[in-house]
Write a protein that holds these residues in place. Structure first.
Motif, PDB file in Angstrom:
ATOM      1  N   VAL A   1       0.846  -1.191   0.000  1.00  0.00           N
ATOM      2  CA  VAL A   1       0.000   0.000   0.000  1.00  0.00           C
ATOM      3  C   VAL A   1       0.886   1.247   0.000  1.00  0.00           C
ATOM      4  O   VAL A   1       1.826   1.365   0.789  1.00  0.00           O
ATOM      5  CB  VAL A   1      -0.946  -0.003   1.218  1.00  0.00           C
ATOM      6  N   GLY A   2       0.604   2.162  -0.915  1.00  0.00           N
ATOM      7  CA  GLY A   2       1.366   3.389  -1.067  1.00  0.00           C
ATOM      8  C   GLY A   2       2.444   3.318  -2.130  1.00  0.00           C
ATOM      9  O   GLY A   2       2.950   4.353  -2.572  1.00  0.00           O
ATOM     10  N   ASP A   3       2.807   2.118  -2.571  1.00  0.00           N
ATOM     11  CA  ASP A   3       3.856   1.954  -3.581  1.00  0.00           C
ATOM     12  C   ASP A   3       3.342   2.309  -4.978  1.00  0.00           C
ATOM     13  O   ASP A   3       2.142   2.187  -5.254  1.00  0.00           O
ATOM     14  CB  ASP A   3       4.329   0.498  -3.632  1.00  0.00           C
ATOM     15  N   PRO A   4       4.250   2.692  -5.885  1.00  0.00           N
ATOM     16  CA  PRO A   4       3.869   2.737  -7.305  1.00  0.00           C
ATOM     17  C   PRO A   4       3.350   1.369  -7.725  1.00  0.00           C
ATOM     18  O   PRO A   4       3.854   0.337  -7.275  1.00  0.00           O
ATOM     19  CB  PRO A   4       5.183   3.083  -8.018  1.00  0.00           C
ATOM     20  N   ALA A   5       2.342   1.369  -8.571  1.00  0.00           N
ATOM     21  CA  ALA A   5       1.701   0.112  -8.976  1.00  0.00           C
ATOM     22  C   ALA A   5       2.505  -0.557 -10.087  1.00  0.00           C
ATOM     23  O   ALA A   5       2.098  -0.623 -11.252  1.00  0.00           O
ATOM     24  CB  ALA A   5       0.271   0.365  -9.402  1.00  0.00           C
ATOM     25  N   ASP A   6       3.696  -1.047  -9.707  1.00  0.00           N
ATOM     26  CA  ASP A   6       4.562  -1.797 -10.609  1.00  0.00           C
ATOM     27  C   ASP A   6       4.465  -3.259 -10.191  1.00  0.00           C
ATOM     28  O   ASP A   6       5.096  -3.669  -9.212  1.00  0.00           O
ATOM     29  CB  ASP A   6       6.015  -1.328 -10.482  1.00  0.00           C
ATOM     30  N   PHE A   7       3.673  -4.049 -10.899  1.00  0.00           N
ATOM     31  CA  PHE A   7       3.518  -5.445 -10.497  1.00  0.00           C
ATOM     32  C   PHE A   7       3.058  -6.279 -11.678  1.00  0.00           C
ATOM     33  O   PHE A   7       2.746  -5.757 -12.758  1.00  0.00           O
ATOM     34  CB  PHE A   7       2.547  -5.573  -9.317  1.00  0.00           C
ATOM     35  N   ILE A   8       3.086  -7.589 -11.460  1.00  0.00           N
ATOM     36  CA  ILE A   8       2.747  -8.506 -12.542  1.00  0.00           C
ATOM     37  C   ILE A   8       1.793  -9.582 -12.035  1.00  0.00           C
ATOM     38  O   ILE A   8       1.663  -9.806 -10.824  1.00  0.00           O
ATOM     39  CB  ILE A   8       4.002  -9.171 -13.149  1.00  0.00           C
ATOM     40  N   GLU A   9       1.144 -10.241 -12.988  1.00  0.00           N
ATOM     41  CA  GLU A   9       0.308 -11.398 -12.706  1.00  0.00           C
ATOM     42  C   GLU A   9       0.912 -12.595 -13.443  1.00  0.00           C
ATOM     43  O   GLU A   9       1.162 -12.521 -14.651  1.00  0.00           O
ATOM     44  CB  GLU A   9      -1.123 -11.151 -13.188  1.00  0.00           C
ATOM     45  N   VAL A  10       1.185 -13.688 -12.706  1.00  0.00           N
ATOM     46  CA  VAL A  10       1.758 -14.888 -13.317  1.00  0.00           C
ATOM     47  C   VAL A  10       0.851 -16.080 -13.087  1.00  0.00           C
ATOM     48  O   VAL A  10      -0.005 -16.073 -12.188  1.00  0.00           O
ATOM     49  CB  VAL A  10       3.173 -15.184 -12.770  1.00  0.00           C
TER      50      VAL A  10
ATOM     51  N   GLY B   1       4.795 -18.030 -15.891  1.00  0.00           N
ATOM     52  CA  GLY B   1       4.276 -17.497 -17.141  1.00  0.00           C
ATOM     53  C   GLY B   1       3.556 -16.186 -16.884  1.00  0.00           C
ATOM     54  O   GLY B   1       2.643 -16.116 -16.064  1.00  0.00           O
ATOM     55  N   VAL B   2       3.970 -15.120 -17.562  1.00  0.00           N
ATOM     56  CA  VAL B   2       3.463 -13.776 -17.271  1.00  0.00           C
ATOM     57  C   VAL B   2       2.161 -13.541 -18.039  1.00  0.00           C
ATOM     58  O   VAL B   2       2.117 -13.658 -19.267  1.00  0.00           O
ATOM     59  CB  VAL B   2       4.507 -12.708 -17.634  1.00  0.00           C
ATOM     60  N   LEU B   3       1.118 -13.194 -17.296  1.00  0.00           N
ATOM     61  CA  LEU B   3      -0.192 -12.933 -17.888  1.00  0.00           C
ATOM     62  C   LEU B   3      -0.401 -11.448 -18.148  1.00  0.00           C
ATOM     63  O   LEU B   3      -0.890 -11.058 -19.211  1.00  0.00           O
ATOM     64  CB  LEU B   3      -1.295 -13.464 -16.966  1.00  0.00           C
ATOM     65  N   ARG B   4      -0.027 -10.619 -17.158  1.00  0.00           N
ATOM     66  CA  ARG B   4      -0.194  -9.164 -17.298  1.00  0.00           C
ATOM     67  C   ARG B   4       0.927  -8.448 -16.552  1.00  0.00           C
ATOM     68  O   ARG B   4       1.447  -8.949 -15.563  1.00  0.00           O
ATOM     69  CB  ARG B   4      -1.551  -8.702 -16.749  1.00  0.00           C
ATOM     70  N   THR B   5       1.272  -7.266 -17.063  1.00  0.00           N
ATOM     71  CA  THR B   5       2.299  -6.424 -16.432  1.00  0.00           C
ATOM     72  C   THR B   5       1.769  -5.000 -16.326  1.00  0.00           C
ATOM     73  O   THR B   5       1.233  -4.457 -17.297  1.00  0.00           O
ATOM     74  CB  THR B   5       3.601  -6.417 -17.279  1.00  0.00           C
ATOM     75  N   TRP B   6       1.938  -4.413 -15.125  1.00  0.00           N
ATOM     76  CA  TRP B   6       1.548  -3.017 -14.916  1.00  0.00           C
ATOM     77  C   TRP B   6       2.774  -2.209 -14.471  1.00  0.00           C
ATOM     78  O   TRP B   6       3.605  -2.689 -13.702  1.00  0.00           O
ATOM     79  CB  TRP B   6       0.502  -2.891 -13.812  1.00  0.00           C
ATOM     80  N   ILE B   7       2.894  -0.992 -14.954  1.00  0.00           N
ATOM     81  CA  ILE B   7       3.907  -0.047 -14.478  1.00  0.00           C
ATOM     82  C   ILE B   7       3.208   1.258 -14.164  1.00  0.00           C
ATOM     83  O   ILE B   7       2.486   1.812 -15.008  1.00  0.00           O
ATOM     84  CB  ILE B   7       5.018   0.176 -15.527  1.00  0.00           C
ATOM     85  N   ASP B   8       3.391   1.737 -12.937  1.00  0.00           N
ATOM     86  CA  ASP B   8       2.699   2.949 -12.467  1.00  0.00           C
ATOM     87  C   ASP B   8       1.199   2.870 -12.744  1.00  0.00           C
ATOM     88  O   ASP B   8       0.562   3.871 -13.093  1.00  0.00           O
ATOM     89  CB  ASP B   8       3.302   4.202 -13.118  1.00  0.00           C
TER      90      ASP B   8
END
Length: 544
Positions: A296-305, A312-319
């Motif tokens: 919580v509070g972090d830049p929304a840099d994360f992935i869904e595997v 296996g990477v399904l989605r990638t978000w940056i900021d």
């Protein structure tokens, strides 16, 4: 930017557990994480970080590198721009910063510490202590790039020590580069202020450096492949290891990135949380990166595997922006500005003639999958008073031509490229990036070199007997193309296949070729000024 929610199994790397949640993103940051028992069985986790890479070696400009990397869940790189720095100096570093700003991808460039890498070669530029200090004052530059001149550090070279001191005084870490350094020498090098090393090729070497307090970036690139020798350190020394590619060609970047290394580590018995710590957490902590860790509070840099085994990477978000989904990039492809420094000229076969001065020659012994080379002796094959390639013994002529000014080509010999016909050439020749070539005849060598000259930089292959010539132009500093990863990767793949059809057994012939001029890696290399003994750090004659 639109707010959204996503559900899945949150991978808590420090807590070493997963739990079903809903992640709420507002304004590009993690606004809320709530437990959600019926969340789907996919996994949400921080994005991957390549802890040491030269973007230029992908043959892509940063914006195009980013478009490929996000598909594999990479959201950031710790990037050393010394390749373009050796061509254009500080202006080259600025080019990378400016191009990268057109992408949301988080590039963290360092201040190159060794431009030129040595005084025994001709580079296109030099970056002084004062310029390093100015780069380190830029908030976009969080570290000093690899200090390749480890002999200079050990011997108290004032410029080397001044650059390290400049980083330390600003609270910025210093990357190391000390292949094969062991024991007391490794400890002294690290004590000078070095905090990482990515050049270890044996576990024993890595353990020496770990004992001295140095973090180890485990490298698996297109030419140098050290993962199998080192990956068990991930679980044995958690928090002290990271994962990197160093140099990644576009055909391999199409297939995977750090995600593949994490999956290989887990398949090899490394605990998934330890592997993810090396891939997602330790680089962020070590370099103090402004990169989200899915809190919580972090830049929304994360992935869904899809799982914690295959990743296996399904989605990638940056900021908070969706930048990749289902194997496709969502990032735009902005126009590419072309910058270069290249003194093109036609090279004749006669210039490559090496008059015989003895019956035996020193030969560079190339090692597939490694940057280090050996030094062997071979009988000189003499035709009409000159030493020529001996394809039957796999002793081939190698040439380096100064790309920045007119000068006589440097000529030596190399083993293990395996060509039985033709020649290949490249303007990617670490670290000064002169034109390097290897081949079975002087005519083929000259033809391959002249293709690179014609294009103002690039990769080429030529076999006059078969009437075959092919090239991949690299007009941006003679290092990078203007196209996307798919286009460049496919063109490179065709060249690679052609060279292998001519007999080369090397996994990545062009990448291996590019390191035959890297003088700071022992034992024997070739610069535009001559054959160089990397152990003694001095020139050595071709003839014995």
């Amino acid at each position: 930017m639109a707010d959204f929610e996503v559900q899945g199994q949150l991978v808590d790397i420090p807590g070493r557990r997963t739990r079903p949640v809903t992640v709420r993103v507002e304004g590009g940051r993690i606004a809320q994480i709530t437990d959600t028992p019926d969340a789907p069985p996919t996994y949400l986790m921080p994005g991957f970080v390549d802890a040491h890479v030269h973007v230029e070696s992908s043959m892509l400009v940063p914006t195009e590198f980013a478009r490929a990397a996000v598909v594999h869940g990479t959201v950031a790189t710790v990037s050393d721009p010394h390749e373009i720095g050796n061509v254009l100096g500080v202006a080259g570093v600025q080019y990378m910063l400016d191009n990268a700003q057109q992408s949301p991808f988080k590039f963290y460039f360092g201040a190159p510490s060794c431009v030129p890498a040595t005084t025994f070669e001709t580079a296109g530029a030099a970056i002084t202590v004062e310029e390093v200090e100015q780069l380190l004052d830029d908030p976009r530059i969080p570290y000093l790039s690899e200090m390749m001149n480890f002999p200079g550090v050990l011997n108290g070279d004032p410029d080397c020590l001044a650059k390290i001191a400049a980083a330390k005084s600003r609270g910025k870490p210093v990357d190391g580069h000390a292949p094969g350094l062991r024991g007391d020498d490794a400890a002294r090098y690290i004590a000078a202020g070095i905090t990482t090393d990515h050049e270890c090729f044996t576990k024993e070497e890595a353990l020496d450096k770990l004992a001295a307090g140095c973090k180890i970036s485990i490298r698996e690139g297109s030419a140098a492949r050290n993962f199998d020798a080192l990956y068990t350190l991930i679980g044995e020394h958690p928090g002290m290891t990271m994962l990197c590619s160093d140099d990644k060609h576009p055909d391999e970047l199409l297939l995977g990135h750090i995600n593949k290394l994490v999956a290989r580590a887990v398949a090899g018995g490394v605990d998934a949380y330890d592997a993810l710590r090396a891939a997602c957490v330790t680089p962020v902590e070590h370099y103090s990166l402004d990169l989200g860790q899915l809190r919580v509070g972090d830049p929304a840099d994360f992935i869904e595997v899809d799982s914690l085994t295959t990743f296996g990477v399904l989605r990638t978000w940056i900021d908070g922006g969706l930048v990749a989904q289902a194997g496709s990039t969502k990032l735009p492809s902005p126009p590419v500005e072309v910058v270069n420094r290249f003194e093109a000229r036609e090279v004749t076969a006669a210039e490559l003639r090496l008059p015989a001065e003895g019956a035996a020659i020193r030969v560079i012994d190339a090692v597939d999958g490694q940057l280090v080379t050996g030094c062997v002796e071979a009988p000189a094959r003499v035709v009409d008073g000159a030493v020529v390639s001996d394809a039957d013994s796999d002793v081939l002529k190698m040439v380096v031509v100064n790309r920045y000014a007119r000068a006589d080509p440097a000529v030596a010999f190399v083993k293990n490229f395996g060509l039985t016909r033709g020649a290949i050439a490249s303007s990617v020749a670490h670290d000064s990036h002169n034109v390097i070539a290897v081949g079975v005849s002087d005519d083929d060598l000259a033809a391959a070199i002249n293709l690179v000259m014609r294009d103002g930089g690039g990769l080429s292959a030529a076999c006059l007997a078969d009437d075959q010539q092919a090239s991949q132009p690299l007009p941006v500093a003679g290092l990078m193309a203007t196209g996307d990863c798919q286009t460049v990767g496919e063109a490179y793949g065709r060249l690679d296949a052609l060279v292998k059809s001519w007999g080369s057994p090397l996994r990545a012939p062009y990448m291996t070729l590019s390191f035959m001029a890297l003088l700071v890696i022992p034992a024997l290399k070739l610069s535009d000024k001559g054959l160089f003994d990397g152990g003694r750090f001095e020139f050595t004659p071709v003839f014995i």
